[in-house]
Scaffold this motif. Structure first.
Motif, PDB file in Angstrom:
ATOM      1  N   SER A  37       0.840  -1.193   0.000  1.00  0.00           N
ATOM      2  CA  SER A  37       0.000   0.000   0.000  1.00  0.00           C
ATOM      3  C   SER A  37       0.876   1.244   0.000  1.00  0.00           C
ATOM      4  O   SER A  37       1.967   1.275   0.589  1.00  0.00           O
ATOM      5  CB  SER A  37      -0.901   0.001   1.237  1.00  0.00           C
ATOM      6  N   TYR A  38       0.396   2.292  -0.679  1.00  0.00           N
ATOM      7  CA  TYR A  38       1.134   3.550  -0.742  1.00  0.00           C
ATOM      8  C   TYR A  38       0.137   4.694  -0.688  1.00  0.00           C
ATOM      9  O   TYR A  38      -0.914   4.645  -1.324  1.00  0.00           O
ATOM     10  CB  TYR A  38       1.949   3.621  -2.034  1.00  0.00           C
ATOM     11  N   ARG A  39       0.462   5.735   0.060  1.00  0.00           N
ATOM     12  CA  ARG A  39      -0.402   6.912   0.169  1.00  0.00           C
ATOM     13  C   ARG A  39       0.209   8.075  -0.598  1.00  0.00           C
ATOM     14  O   ARG A  39       1.406   8.344  -0.497  1.00  0.00           O
ATOM     15  CB  ARG A  39      -0.586   7.310   1.637  1.00  0.00           C
ATOM     16  N   ILE A  40      -0.597   8.766  -1.402  1.00  0.00           N
ATOM     17  CA  ILE A  40      -0.121   9.916  -2.149  1.00  0.00           C
ATOM     18  C   ILE A  40      -0.033  11.106  -1.196  1.00  0.00           C
ATOM     19  O   ILE A  40      -1.056  11.584  -0.680  1.00  0.00           O
ATOM     20  CB  ILE A  40      -1.071  10.250  -3.320  1.00  0.00           C
ATOM     21  N   PRO A  41       1.190  11.624  -0.931  1.00  0.00           N
ATOM     22  CA  PRO A  41       1.334  12.683   0.070  1.00  0.00           C
ATOM     23  C   PRO A  41       1.230  14.104  -0.495  1.00  0.00           C
ATOM     24  O   PRO A  41       0.962  15.041   0.243  1.00  0.00           O
ATOM     25  CB  PRO A  41       2.738  12.426   0.617  1.00  0.00           C
ATOM     26  N   THR A  42       1.498  14.281  -1.806  1.00  0.00           N
ATOM     27  CA  THR A  42       1.549  15.623  -2.387  1.00  0.00           C
ATOM     28  C   THR A  42       0.726  15.679  -3.671  1.00  0.00           C
ATOM     29  O   THR A  42       0.198  14.668  -4.135  1.00  0.00           O
ATOM     30  CB  THR A  42       3.002  16.014  -2.720  1.00  0.00           C
ATOM     31  N   GLY A  43       0.677  16.859  -4.263  1.00  0.00           N
ATOM     32  CA  GLY A  43      -0.088  17.054  -5.486  1.00  0.00           C
ATOM     33  C   GLY A  43       0.724  16.958  -6.754  1.00  0.00           C
ATOM     34  O   GLY A  43       0.282  17.434  -7.811  1.00  0.00           O
ATOM     35  N   SER A  44       1.897  16.332  -6.720  1.00  0.00           N
ATOM     36  CA  SER A  44       2.773  16.313  -7.888  1.00  0.00           C
ATOM     37  C   SER A  44       2.224  15.484  -9.045  1.00  0.00           C
ATOM     38  O   SER A  44       2.675  15.630 -10.178  1.00  0.00           O
ATOM     39  CB  SER A  44       4.162  15.794  -7.508  1.00  0.00           C
ATOM     40  N   MET A  45       1.258  14.582  -8.761  1.00  0.00           N
ATOM     41  CA  MET A  45       0.674  13.768  -9.827  1.00  0.00           C
ATOM     42  C   MET A  45      -0.767  14.177 -10.153  1.00  0.00           C
ATOM     43  O   MET A  45      -1.464  13.491 -10.887  1.00  0.00           O
ATOM     44  CB  MET A  45       0.711  12.285  -9.453  1.00  0.00           C
ATOM     45  N   GLU A  46      -1.241  15.290  -9.556  1.00  0.00           N
ATOM     46  CA  GLU A  46      -2.595  15.745  -9.869  1.00  0.00           C
ATOM     47  C   GLU A  46      -2.670  16.140 -11.351  1.00  0.00           C
ATOM     48  O   GLU A  46      -1.722  16.683 -11.900  1.00  0.00           O
ATOM     49  CB  GLU A  46      -2.963  16.939  -8.995  1.00  0.00           C
ATOM     50  N   PHE A  54      -5.051   6.416  -1.637  1.00  0.00           N
ATOM     51  CA  PHE A  54      -4.320   5.238  -1.174  1.00  0.00           C
ATOM     52  C   PHE A  54      -4.372   4.223  -2.307  1.00  0.00           C
ATOM     53  O   PHE A  54      -5.445   3.933  -2.842  1.00  0.00           O
ATOM     54  CB  PHE A  54      -4.958   4.657   0.091  1.00  0.00           C
ATOM     55  N   LEU A  55      -3.235   3.677  -2.665  1.00  0.00           N
ATOM     56  CA  LEU A  55      -3.216   2.756  -3.803  1.00  0.00           C
ATOM     57  C   LEU A  55      -2.335   1.552  -3.527  1.00  0.00           C
ATOM     58  O   LEU A  55      -1.506   1.564  -2.613  1.00  0.00           O
ATOM     59  CB  LEU A  55      -2.766   3.483  -5.071  1.00  0.00           C
ATOM     60  N   PHE A  56      -2.550   0.509  -4.323  1.00  0.00           N
ATOM     61  CA  PHE A  56      -1.724  -0.678  -4.258  1.00  0.00           C
ATOM     62  C   PHE A  56      -0.624  -0.570  -5.325  1.00  0.00           C
ATOM     63  O   PHE A  56      -0.892  -0.149  -6.455  1.00  0.00           O
ATOM     64  CB  PHE A  56      -2.546  -1.941  -4.486  1.00  0.00           C
ATOM     65  N   VAL A  57       0.575  -0.970  -4.926  1.00  0.00           N
ATOM     66  CA  VAL A  57       1.740  -0.932  -5.812  1.00  0.00           C
ATOM     67  C   VAL A  57       2.205  -2.352  -6.087  1.00  0.00           C
ATOM     68  O   VAL A  57       2.425  -3.135  -5.148  1.00  0.00           O
ATOM     69  CB  VAL A  57       2.882  -0.109  -5.172  1.00  0.00           C
ATOM     70  N   ASN A  58       2.319  -2.701  -7.349  1.00  0.00           N
ATOM     71  CA  ASN A  58       2.787  -4.021  -7.764  1.00  0.00           C
ATOM     72  C   ASN A  58       4.311  -4.063  -7.688  1.00  0.00           C
ATOM     73  O   ASN A  58       5.000  -3.448  -8.501  1.00  0.00           O
ATOM     74  CB  ASN A  58       2.316  -4.303  -9.193  1.00  0.00           C
ATOM     75  N   LYS A  59       4.860  -4.771  -6.687  1.00  0.00           N
ATOM     76  CA  LYS A  59       6.304  -4.864  -6.516  1.00  0.00           C
ATOM     77  C   LYS A  59       6.894  -6.045  -7.278  1.00  0.00           C
ATOM     78  O   LYS A  59       8.099  -6.108  -7.501  1.00  0.00           O
ATOM     79  CB  LYS A  59       6.643  -4.968  -5.024  1.00  0.00           C
ATOM     80  N   TYR A  60       6.018  -6.969  -7.653  1.00  0.00           N
ATOM     81  CA  TYR A  60       6.475  -8.176  -8.330  1.00  0.00           C
ATOM     82  C   TYR A  60       6.882  -7.898  -9.775  1.00  0.00           C
ATOM     83  O   TYR A  60       7.815  -8.505 -10.300  1.00  0.00           O
ATOM     84  CB  TYR A  60       5.364  -9.222  -8.298  1.00  0.00           C
ATOM     85  N   VAL A  61       6.192  -6.947 -10.421  1.00  0.00           N
ATOM     86  CA  VAL A  61       6.313  -6.767 -11.866  1.00  0.00           C
ATOM     87  C   VAL A  61       7.741  -6.437 -12.304  1.00  0.00           C
ATOM     88  O   VAL A  61       8.203  -6.930 -13.334  1.00  0.00           O
ATOM     89  CB  VAL A  61       5.318  -5.685 -12.356  1.00  0.00           C
ATOM     90  N   TYR A  62       8.450  -5.615 -11.524  1.00  0.00           N
ATOM     91  CA  TYR A  62       9.815  -5.230 -11.911  1.00  0.00           C
ATOM     92  C   TYR A  62      10.888  -6.046 -11.193  1.00  0.00           C
ATOM     93  O   TYR A  62      12.078  -5.773 -11.333  1.00  0.00           O
ATOM     94  CB  TYR A  62      10.055  -3.748 -11.634  1.00  0.00           C
ATOM     95  N   GLY A  63      10.461  -7.035 -10.406  1.00  0.00           N
ATOM     96  CA  GLY A  63      11.410  -7.839  -9.653  1.00  0.00           C
ATOM     97  C   GLY A  63      11.649  -7.235  -8.286  1.00  0.00           C
ATOM     98  O   GLY A  63      12.423  -6.278  -8.138  1.00  0.00           O
ATOM     99  N   VAL A 244      -3.917   0.332  -8.520  1.00  0.00           N
ATOM    100  CA  VAL A 244      -5.311   0.719  -8.351  1.00  0.00           C
ATOM    101  C   VAL A 244      -5.483   1.533  -7.061  1.00  0.00           C
ATOM    102  O   VAL A 244      -4.793   1.288  -6.067  1.00  0.00           O
ATOM    103  CB  VAL A 244      -6.221  -0.532  -8.310  1.00  0.00           C
ATOM    104  N   VAL A 245      -6.371   2.520  -7.097  1.00  0.00           N
ATOM    105  CA  VAL A 245      -6.718   3.296  -5.907  1.00  0.00           C
ATOM    106  C   VAL A 245      -7.782   2.523  -5.125  1.00  0.00           C
ATOM    107  O   VAL A 245      -8.818   2.163  -5.677  1.00  0.00           O
ATOM    108  CB  VAL A 245      -7.264   4.688  -6.287  1.00  0.00           C
ATOM    109  N   TYR A 246      -7.511   2.234  -3.854  1.00  0.00           N
ATOM    110  CA  TYR A 246      -8.490   1.492  -3.064  1.00  0.00           C
ATOM    111  C   TYR A 246      -9.186   2.363  -2.020  1.00  0.00           C
ATOM    112  O   TYR A 246     -10.180   1.938  -1.422  1.00  0.00           O
ATOM    113  CB  TYR A 246      -7.845   0.282  -2.387  1.00  0.00           C
ATOM    114  N   TRP A 247      -8.689   3.589  -1.812  1.00  0.00           N
ATOM    115  CA  TRP A 247      -9.316   4.490  -0.848  1.00  0.00           C
ATOM    116  C   TRP A 247      -8.862   5.910  -1.154  1.00  0.00           C
ATOM    117  O   TRP A 247      -7.741   6.116  -1.638  1.00  0.00           O
ATOM    118  CB  TRP A 247      -8.918   4.113   0.574  1.00  0.00           C
TER     119      TRP A 247
END
Length: 276
Positions: A37-46, A54-63, A244-247
């Motif tokens: 899980s990862y929380r977006i802390p700033t507006g840099s991606m708005e 709050f979103l899920f990050v796939n750590k498997y995809v890049y190893g 994906v954003v879950y919250w």
């Protein structure tokens, strides 16, 4: 309670304890190697991602990286242009950043009047990306921009080649600001005296790059501390790809001081939203 009942109760307690331990171990393995899980802390991606998402990050995809080592598990895919990635901030690896990868190893990147070009081809602005600041003209140098002492700014940048593993780069006063931090981060001592660059105390004219690098930018182009400001992103610092954003809710409201306001700020329409 009879001895038999006491024995049965202890057995059930032990079974529950074992189940909890196994569940904790399994959850830890998932978090380290598969998804986190990862929380977006700033507006840099708005407006692609909002502060408070709050979103899920796939750590498997890049190893996924094995903790306390430099070893990575086999990757299922490579980082591609357009991927939204989570990575350790190269200038302070205790921090995690999220940006969009706009150029990969070996690419030639340039920004002309806010238009991004990669390998000479224009790249469309992401669907929800935005500019909120004043446009800067070509040649108006910004002292905060990487590399130092260049004529680049946030809206007119490059051309700049993104280093790839095995690249042989020239070492001279003109390229020192471009590659010195990269070389130091790869474990070497680099310095300059006059026109001569020294690598591990020895005069050198060339250096062979040891890792692959990427260029990351925020979709909120005028409010993002990204590669334009701190340079190349090493492959070893990439943690995973946003899924994906879950919250999502307003991060500026306090759940303790204003619980009703906090709950009313939940962005239900963003729940389950795929990140792209």
């Amino acid at each position: 309670m009879s001895a038999e009942q006491e024995k049965t109760a202890k057995k059930h307690s032990r079974e529950w304890f074992d189940a909890l331990v196994i569940a904790a171990i399994f959850a830890t393995i998932l978090r380290i190697f598969v998804v986190e899980s990862y929380r977006i802390p700033t507006g840099s991606m708005e407006r692609t991602l909002l502060a408070g998402d709050f979103l899920f990050v796939n750590k498997y995809v890049y190893g996924a990286k094995v903790p306390f080592t430099d070893f990575r598990l086999p990757a299922a895919d490579t980082v591609e242009r357009g991927d939204i990635i989570v990575f350790k901030f190269p200038k302070d690896r205790s921090l995690n950043y999220i940006k969009r990868c706009v150029a990969t190893s070996g690419d030639l990147l340039e920004i002309r009047d806010r238009q991004l070009f990669v390998n000479g081809k224009s790249v469309a602005l992401p669907e929800h990306a935005q500019f909120i600041g004043q446009k800067m003209p070509p040649g108006a140098a910004d002292f905060q921009i990487f590399p130092r002492f260049s004529t680049f700014n946030k809206d007119n940048y490059g051309p700049l080649r993104i280093p790839a593993k095995g690249d042989v780069v020239e070492l001279n006063p003109r390229t020192y600001q471009l590659y010195s931090a990269l070389i130091a981060d790869e474990g070497h001592d680099i310095s300059i005296s006059g026109d001569q660059v020294y690598l591990d105390g020895v005069p050198k004219r060339q250096y062979t790059v040891e890792d692959n690098y990427y260029f990351a930018m925020g979709d909120n182009r005028d409010n993002s501390l990204d590669s334009r400001y701190w340079g190349f992103l090493p492959e070893r610092d990439i943690l995973g790809e946003a899924m994906v954003v879950y919250w999502s809710w307003d991060p500026d409201r306090s759940l303790f001081l204003d619980p009703a306001g906090k709950l009313s700020s939940i962005r239900w329409h963003r729940t389950g939203m795929t990140v792209h």
